[in-house]
Motif scaffolding. Sequence first.
Motif: not given
Length: 299
Positions: A79-85, A248-257, A201-209
């Motif tokens: 999220w922050y890297e996208a804001r810097k871009a 968990d939901a906040i991370a889902d939102e910030l993953e795609d900013p 996106p972040l690797p799916f196994p991390y999110t799924l686990l």
Amino acid sequence: MIIRPKVNQFAILFTLKGSIAKRIALRALMVTLLASAIVLVEMLHPSNFTKVNATPFTLLGLSLSIFMNFRNNACYDRWYEARKAWGEVIVHVRSVIRETHVIRESAQRRLLLLNLCGFAHALNARLRREDEAAASAEWITPQHDAQVPDYSGRILQTVGQQCSDLHEAGVLSEWRYMLLANHLTSLTQAQAVCERIKNTPLPFPYTLLLHRTIYLFCILLPFAMAEPLGWLTPLFTAIVSYTFFGLDAIADELEDPFGRDENDLPTDALVRGIERDILSELGTEPLPPALKPVDYVLS
């Protein structure tokens, strides 16, 4: 541009807009109802709960917290890297505005700067998987084929060609043309950073686990708390589930900013700021109003 008013204590407790509570309310409610049912079963059959204790949940909760911290930090970094871009986009657009003051022919300069504004609109649409051509149509000249794979890049290519033509005509000196070319290269780099974040996106196994572990933890926790806490169990289960489901939901939102969620980047406001800078430089009045936060959220 995106400064929010100071949040008072009442707003902290009761504001829903921008909060994650609406997204997780159903899940937290279901877990709380399940906890109530487990307490009722414990009261009817207490012997079935005598060997259940909280030790495994303490260890699991600690591990889960560490893992969630890793994922949330990774998502916030995106999220922050996208804001810097996007900050880089604003810096280099303003630099082009400054460097083009030497262009005496107002029509040529106006065309170049409006194309830059069209680039910002097209990039915003591109990152949201929307129609780039439609988003930038009122700004760019000439129009391009809407099926071009990199529509935003094609607009920058047009701006670069305009700068090259001005240099060949003697309007831009060699060093000023190089400065403008460097700014356009930096805009391309900022676009590439945004596309990397969007398309990786972040690797799916991390999110799924993490999803599975959070659900297991919140569902099984009432079994350990039912005997010692009784009817306080649903309350504590609601608090724990709100915390874990919320993170968990906040991370889902910030993953795609770049989307339209309430906690995504306010790219519409950033593009409007670029639009105002360019139109102000061109002497256009009145300027479109700056976008301001509504209930602590800026789109």
